[in-house]
Scaffold this active site. Sequence first.
Site, PDB file in Angstrom:
ATOM      1  N   ASP A  79      26.122  26.248 -18.509  1.00 46.71           N
ATOM      2  CA  ASP A  79      25.242  25.726 -19.640  1.00 46.71           C
ATOM      3  C   ASP A  79      23.653  25.491 -19.382  1.00 46.71           C
ATOM      4  OD1 ASP A  79      24.190  26.131 -22.444  1.00 46.71           O
ATOM      5  OD2 ASP A  79      25.805  24.612 -23.129  1.00 46.71           O
TER       6      ASP A  79
ATOM      7  N   GLU B   4      29.188  25.674 -30.330  1.00 45.13           N
ATOM      8  CA  GLU B   4      28.119  24.301 -29.280  1.00 45.13           C
ATOM      9  C   GLU B   4      27.395  23.842 -29.816  1.00 45.13           C
ATOM     10  OE1 GLU B   4      25.757  22.377 -26.005  1.00 45.13           O
ATOM     11  OE2 GLU B   4      25.230  24.040 -27.110  1.00 45.13           O
TER      12      GLU B   4
HETATM   13 ZN   LIG Z   1      23.752  25.831 -25.081  1.00 47.13          ZN
END
Ligand SMILES: [Zn+2]
Length: 474
Positions: free
Chosen positions: A355, A327
């Site tokens: 997240d 990511e």
């Molecule tokens: Zn992250």
Amino acid sequence: MKRSVSAVSCALAALSTLFAADPRAILSPETRGSAVRLREQAFAGSRAADWARALNDQVGPRLAGSPGDREAVAWALATLKAQGFANVRAEKVKVPVWQRGIETGEVTAPYSQKLTLTALGGSVATPEGGLEAEVLEFDSYEAMEAKPTAVQGKIVFFNKKMKRAVDGSGYGPAVAFRGSGPARAGKLGAAGVLIRSAGTDNERLPHTGMTRYDAAVPKIPAAALSIPDAELLERLIQLGKPVRVRFTLTCRALPEAESANVIGEIVGREKPDEIVLLGAHLDSWDLGTGALDDAAGCGIVIEAARLIGQMRVKPRRTVRVVLFANEESGLAGAIAYAKEHAAELPRHAAAIEADSGTGRPLGLAWNAGPNALPVLTEIAEILSDIGAGELFPGGHGGADISRLVTAGVPLFGLQQDASRYFDYHHTANDTFDKIEPEALDRATAATAVFAYVAAETPEPFEKIPAHKRKLTQF
Ligand SMILES: [Zn+2]
């Protein structure tokens, strides 16, 4: 530690399960009752922090393509298998590899001062012996681009202060300079870039993060200064004499390596090929141990799905945990998932991502068709007892699931209090001691309730309307 929302609300919930009378309710009394029990179970004390701790302590930093990244994949496979998930697998992903090296900096004029800095992810190295030049400070691209010739051969210093905000909204304007500052300054012939870290702390710890070069423009070395050092540089520049800096970076790009998205499932009882995706990312930056970003999210989604897996009656649809690769430095895992599962995306009933670290959950962001709202309103009602009952229209859900927007997959984001997240984000201080287990329990409760309801309602959420299928660039 055992916690309970309150004896009263439990009693009310039990009553509403028995005598639910609201004819407008979409959730059946049974579904609502199961959702309330899931909330209570997670809230009373979940294992989310245990999974985050294990990933943090047993693996540590896990930058894409590094040995830590490979260990994280092995850890995730072993953990999901041990917890009884079905169809546990690693779906291979090619990831870019970048290695940090030596990073030093100093002011050489008008006074000598050491600078604490760190290379931006993807940065090229400085020439051997370092790069020394006069520094020019800007807080906008307009200001820099108004003096195109002045920038040539200089070190451009982007000094944009980030605002602290519960919703993390200060990040976008500050991080813009990290993302494209080096490309924009390189285009004008700058020799290098320094940015004030995109963060809200005053620690002498710089915040790293990816920068994106423009293939048509020379790549110039780029680093983030800790906020105290950015302020030192700012004060020296205010004296009005030329300020010179020398910095050295020996970072480098290596050939692509293999990583993986790690997947595990709680198979649906009635529609096993319809998917509710719970996402987080397995990789991290290299300076800290990626506790908040994103071992916390991994812990939340693993635990939410595990609790659903323990239910006596499993939900109708499959709950799929996806721990994404890369990511932080390229989104290769997100891109690979969207591509390889393209044929299956019409059967993705929902996707949600965790997240945002360890802040307590506030509610859910959502981008879906109109029939989602009444169901979400009932979910929000269930979550309001733990302070997570707000609904935020719009958003991309999270970087890893954001690519599913073009297929219209209903996207949801776990919204957490982000007011302290950017004190630690992408720094050496992103370590497990910052984790607040009770907040993770609440976040797990919110994620589990959402996922269960999304996987159980007879009618799936309608797809995102065509005019709202906009891809977000990160
Ligand atoms: Zn992250």
